[in-house]
Design a protein around this motif. Structure first.
Motif, PDB file in Angstrom:
ATOM      1  N   ASP A 205     -13.747   7.667  15.838  1.00 31.38           N
ATOM      2  CA  ASP A 205     -13.994   6.231  15.967  1.00 31.38           C
ATOM      3  C   ASP A 205     -12.627   5.550  16.042  1.00 31.38           C
ATOM      4  O   ASP A 205     -11.613   6.139  15.712  1.00 31.38           O
ATOM      5  N   TRP A 206     -12.607   4.285  16.473  1.00 29.25           N
ATOM      6  CA  TRP A 206     -11.334   3.598  16.619  1.00 29.25           C
ATOM      7  C   TRP A 206     -10.710   3.340  15.250  1.00 29.25           C
ATOM      8  O   TRP A 206     -11.350   2.789  14.370  1.00 29.25           O
ATOM      9  N   ASP A 208      -7.436   1.780  13.043  1.00 30.16           N
ATOM     10  CA  ASP A 208      -6.236   0.960  12.938  1.00 30.16           C
ATOM     11  C   ASP A 208      -5.297   1.722  12.000  1.00 30.16           C
ATOM     12  O   ASP A 208      -5.508   1.749  10.788  1.00 30.16           O
ATOM     13  N   ILE A 210      -2.353   1.259  10.952  1.00 29.70           N
ATOM     14  CA  ILE A 210      -1.682   0.451   9.924  1.00 29.70           C
ATOM     15  C   ILE A 210      -2.607   0.300   8.710  1.00 29.70           C
ATOM     16  O   ILE A 210      -2.212   0.505   7.569  1.00 29.70           O
ATOM     17  N   GLU A 211      -3.877  -0.028   8.996  1.00 28.98           N
ATOM     18  CA  GLU A 211      -4.862  -0.203   7.924  1.00 28.98           C
ATOM     19  C   GLU A 211      -5.061   1.093   7.151  1.00 28.98           C
ATOM     20  O   GLU A 211      -5.057   1.106   5.912  1.00 28.98           O
ATOM     21  N   TYR A 214      -1.854   1.875   4.950  1.00 31.40           N
ATOM     22  CA  TYR A 214      -1.712   0.965   3.806  1.00 31.40           C
ATOM     23  C   TYR A 214      -2.815   1.182   2.769  1.00 31.40           C
ATOM     24  O   TYR A 214      -2.571   1.095   1.576  1.00 31.40           O
ATOM     25  N   ASP A 215      -4.048   1.484   3.232  1.00 33.29           N
ATOM     26  CA  ASP A 215      -5.143   1.746   2.293  1.00 33.29           C
ATOM     27  C   ASP A 215      -4.859   2.979   1.446  1.00 33.29           C
ATOM     28  O   ASP A 215      -5.069   2.970   0.232  1.00 33.29           O
ATOM     29  N   VAL A 217      -1.929   4.325   0.808  1.00 32.85           N
ATOM     30  CA  VAL A 217      -0.795   4.053  -0.084  1.00 32.85           C
ATOM     31  C   VAL A 217      -1.250   3.223  -1.283  1.00 32.85           C
ATOM     32  O   VAL A 217      -0.851   3.470  -2.421  1.00 32.85           O
ATOM     33  N   GLU A 221      -0.777   4.245  -5.071  1.00 35.43           N
ATOM     34  CA  GLU A 221      -0.031   3.384  -5.987  1.00 35.43           C
ATOM     35  C   GLU A 221      -0.862   3.013  -7.207  1.00 35.43           C
ATOM     36  O   GLU A 221      -0.328   2.815  -8.294  1.00 35.43           O
ATOM     37  N   ILE A 231       6.913   1.985   4.367  1.00 34.23           N
ATOM     38  CA  ILE A 231       6.053   2.208   5.533  1.00 34.23           C
ATOM     39  C   ILE A 231       6.708   1.565   6.743  1.00 34.23           C
ATOM     40  O   ILE A 231       7.133   0.414   6.680  1.00 34.23           O
ATOM     41  N   LEU A 239      -4.738   1.133  18.795  1.00 31.07           N
ATOM     42  CA  LEU A 239      -5.777   1.800  18.013  1.00 31.07           C
ATOM     43  C   LEU A 239      -5.883   3.228  18.552  1.00 31.07           C
ATOM     44  O   LEU A 239      -5.656   3.465  19.733  1.00 31.07           O
ATOM     45  N   LYS A 244     -11.477   8.981  10.967  1.00 29.43           N
ATOM     46  CA  LYS A 244     -10.736   8.220   9.979  1.00 29.43           C
ATOM     47  C   LYS A 244     -10.729   8.903   8.618  1.00 29.43           C
ATOM     48  O   LYS A 244      -9.708   8.942   7.940  1.00 29.43           O
ATOM     49  N   GLU A 248      -7.339   9.976   6.744  1.00 30.50           N
ATOM     50  CA  GLU A 248      -7.048   9.444   5.406  1.00 30.50           C
ATOM     51  C   GLU A 248      -6.741  10.575   4.429  1.00 30.50           C
ATOM     52  O   GLU A 248      -5.786  10.502   3.659  1.00 30.50           O
ATOM     53  N   GLN A 354      -4.329  -3.693  21.799  1.00 33.14           N
ATOM     54  CA  GLN A 354      -4.912  -4.987  21.424  1.00 33.14           C
ATOM     55  C   GLN A 354      -4.984  -5.943  22.595  1.00 33.14           C
ATOM     56  O   GLN A 354      -5.973  -6.623  22.801  1.00 33.14           O
ATOM     57  N   ILE A 357      -7.957  -6.047  24.591  1.00 35.97           N
ATOM     58  CA  ILE A 357      -9.227  -6.362  23.943  1.00 35.97           C
ATOM     59  C   ILE A 357      -9.417  -7.865  23.769  1.00 35.97           C
ATOM     60  O   ILE A 357     -10.516  -8.382  23.883  1.00 35.97           O
TER      61      ILE A 357
ATOM     62  N   THR B 191     -16.297  -0.488  18.214  1.00 37.22           N
ATOM     63  CA  THR B 191     -15.598  -0.735  16.954  1.00 37.22           C
ATOM     64  C   THR B 191     -14.164  -1.212  17.164  1.00 37.22           C
ATOM     65  O   THR B 191     -13.588  -1.820  16.271  1.00 37.22           O
ATOM     66  N   ARG B 195     -11.889  -3.779  14.799  1.00 39.27           N
ATOM     67  CA  ARG B 195     -10.573  -3.455  14.223  1.00 39.27           C
ATOM     68  C   ARG B 195      -9.553  -4.546  14.577  1.00 39.27           C
ATOM     69  O   ARG B 195      -8.786  -5.002  13.736  1.00 39.27           O
ATOM     70  N   VAL B 196      -9.557  -4.948  15.842  1.00 41.37           N
ATOM     71  CA  VAL B 196      -8.568  -5.918  16.304  1.00 41.37           C
ATOM     72  C   VAL B 196      -8.804  -7.280  15.642  1.00 41.37           C
ATOM     73  O   VAL B 196      -7.861  -7.913  15.158  1.00 41.37           O
ATOM     74  N   ARG B 202      -6.917 -11.062   9.094  1.00 42.15           N
ATOM     75  CA  ARG B 202      -6.025 -10.759   7.968  1.00 42.15           C
ATOM     76  C   ARG B 202      -4.673 -11.424   8.176  1.00 42.15           C
ATOM     77  O   ARG B 202      -4.079 -11.962   7.246  1.00 42.15           O
ATOM     78  N   ASN B 210      -1.134  -6.543   5.227  1.00 44.91           N
ATOM     79  CA  ASN B 210      -1.193  -5.096   5.058  1.00 44.91           C
ATOM     80  C   ASN B 210      -1.819  -4.677   3.735  1.00 44.91           C
ATOM     81  O   ASN B 210      -2.201  -3.536   3.554  1.00 44.91           O
TER      82      ASN B 210
END
Lengths: 360, 229
Positions: A205-206, A208, A210-211, A214-215, A217, A221, A231, A239, A244, A248, A354, A357, B191, B195-196, B202, B210
């Motif tokens: 699936d697509w 992100d 960055i997301e 960070y999630d 990390v 933490e 980072i 994307l 995912k 992860e 992006q 889109i 999807t 995401r975008v 955000r 982030n």
């Protein structure tokens, strides 16, 4: 390799190829029979039979031995084109030729049988060794937290009135810590068995990136680590179509490992780069790095580095490799010249930018 | 609470029932328990509870079919319990009418927060048009968003997404649900749009895009808009 070679040919084909080879060599010798004596031909044929013995089963080799003896007799021993042998010397030579060729075939066959048995024994011994390592590592990693839970609850049940408020609180905290450790181990084992079952299919699936990073990390933490995590990702990274959950888990295990096995003052860098349709993720630290001899083993299942602290089952990095490969990617580990270790992951994936889109 | 909410627990594990019962009673809920799907459905029909906590892994009937049967007539919230690594199961249950989910093992604090959110009515333009938290203010009737009292310019799609989140504050929303609500039924597999646009929201609304506090990722399932703690 020899085994492979044998398995490639069926019995019938082995007979066919042995006889053909004998005929071919005999034919060449026959053409040059004006230059070489017929006794030399015997040796050339004997070498041919020995070579066949190295690759084929015993019966085709014996057939080749018999056939070559007859050919030598018929075409090369005077008088030519008859099975008769003129001199006593030649009779003895012919008999010895046949005996040596047959002994050769039988001995080679026996050596191969012994090798096979030895190999099976070694394989079995390795399996037993691996099994014992698994048992030791698992029973330690699972029983330690269980022991903590049972001990703490026993204390709470039997000595409740004698315990100070603070001790009670400490015991409950131990139970909680042990439970989370157990949960982590069970998750590792489940992931490993998913990989082992071979039915693991990435659910693409697509993502992100960055997301995702960070999630992960943030989760690490929250475990209360003291290393600094940097980072570095270009905000315009596209994307990627990836699993995912697997991604992860891969990043979590690598960063978590770096956090567990480096000193508190170390720095962990996470870098994600897009090269055309390849997602590259680099996770590096400035700790002590790996012992060079161990680098090739770190991804092995249940392999624990020497002199490391307890707390792992030796599954983390093999799951990393398994998941990365299940997503069609590769992982590479190296020591940095400046000290520390660097894991580099490359995964080919569909990308989506992006700017393509934003269609409003 | 003078009139405590009644909760029905349907779970086959006696330890889980015990843990849930103690947790809920300590927090002033009234609890009834069922160990099988059959028992649970009968109990719910005889005396409809304010909420059902349903374990998906029941021995006598698949949790999804139990949920389906309940949803034919039962309109109060249902929270499902599932094991980890089963996102597909969870997404299916949420799409079939479950209000929220928890994966075992879970923190009881989390359970109570999900229950409070599910028991509370949804925000709408009529009943609670203005949501505010920290520096952020969302006015559903005026269709405006303010941050530090400054108007934030959102595109039409960004606002539609934010409004969907705001009306379901605290609830998990699946990717498919969000795509259907904001983009339409033809977009439920796109999807990448989600995401975008989540990333854009955000960027405009989070203090640190982030490390989001408002638009929380529920990995493999969807997103949750958390506005109040």
């Amino acid at each position: 390799m020899v085994e492979l070679f044998i398995n490639k040919f069926s019995k019938t084909k082995q007979y066919l190829y042995s006889i053909l080879l004998i005929f071919l060599v005999a034919g060449i010798c026959f053409i040059f029979s004006g230059y070489i004596g017929y006794r030399v031909v015997a040796f050339i044929l004997l070498v041919t039979v020995s070579l066949i013995a190295m690759f084929f089963d015993i019966l085709p080799v014996l057939a080749a031995a018999l056939m070559s003896a007859l050919i030598w007799d018929y075409f090369f021993i005077p008088p030519h084109f008859t099975l008769q042998v003129a001199t006593t010397d030649d009779s003895i030579l012919l008999l010895m030729y046949f005996v040596i060729a047959s002994v050769n075939a039988v001995l080679t066959y026996k050596i191969r049988q012994i090798e096979k048995v030895a190999m099976q024994k070694e394989e079995k011994a390795n399996t037993v060794k691996l099994y014992n390592t698994i048992l030791n590592s698992l029973s330690h990693e699972l029983r330690t937290p269980i022991a903590a839970i049972i001990g703490a609850t026993d204390n709470l049940q039997n000595h409740n009135e004698k315990l100070t408020q603070n001790n009670r609180y400490e015991l409950v905290k131990e139970i909680s810590k042990a439970s989370f450790r157990l949960n982590q181990q069970v998750e590792n084992l489940l992931n490993m068995s998913r990989l082992e079952s071979g039915i693991i299919q990435p659910k693409k699936d697509w993502c992100d990136i960055i997301e995702v990073i960070y999630d992960v990390v943030k989760r690490i933490e929250e475990n209360g680590i003291s290393q600094k995590i940097n980072i570095n990702i270009n905000p315009a990274i596209p994307l990627f179509k990836l699993d995912k959950g697997m991604l992860e888990q891969v990043i979590y295990n690598l960063v978590n490992n770096a956090a567990i096995y480096t000193d508190a003052t170390c720095i962990i860098n996470i870098i994600a780069i897009c090269h055309a349709d390849v997602l590259q993720i680099i996770i590096e630290d400035n700790g002590k790095g790996f012992i060079p001899d161990e680098i090739t083993h770190v991804f092995d299942k249940f392999y624990r580095l020497k002199n490391t602290k307890t707390g792992g089952t030796g599954l983390g990095l093999s799951i990393v490799k398994g998941f990365t490969e299940a997503m069609g990617g590769s992982i590479y580990l190296e020591n940095l010249s400046t000290g520390g270790a660097r894991f580099t992951i490359n995964i080919v994936a569909e990308t989506s930018y992006q700017k393509n889109i934003k269609n409003e | 609470m003078s009139n405590p909410a009644e909760i029905l627990i349907i779970d086959d594990e006696v330890q889980m029932r015990k843990l849930l019962e103690i947790t809920l009673q300590t927090n002033d809920y009234s609890v009834s328990k069922a160990a099988t799907a059959k028992e649970g459905i009968i109990m719910a029909a005889n005396h409809p509870p304010d909420m059902i906590i349903l374990d998906l892994g029941l021995p006598d009937e698949d949790g999804h079919s139990v949920l389906q049967k309940l949803r034919e007539w039962y309109t109060n919230p249902v929270i499902i319990l599932s094991v980890l690594n089963n996102e597909e199961d969870i997404v299916n249950a949420l799409d079939a009418g479950a209000n929220d989910y928890l994966t075992k093992p879970f923190r009881t604090g989390e359970l109570l927060a999900r229950m409070r959110t599910a028991l509370r009515g949804a925000f709408t333009e009529e009943n609670n048009p203005v949501l505010s938290y920290n520096d952020l203010q969302i006015d559903l009737s005026a269709r405006t968003v303010k941050r530090n009292n400054e108007l934030i310019k959102l595109t039409a799609t960004e606002y539609a997404l934010l409004a969907t989140f705001a009306k379901n504050e605290g609830r998990v929303l699946t990717h498919q649900y969000l795509l259907r609500e904001v983009w339409g039924p033809g977009f439920i597999n796109q999807t990448q749009y989600l995401r975008v646009f989540i990333a854009q929201l955000r960027k405009k609304l989070e203090n640190d895009p982030n490390r989001p506090e408002y638009f929380v990722t529920e990995s493999g399932i969807g997103y949750r808009f958390v506005f109040k703690e």
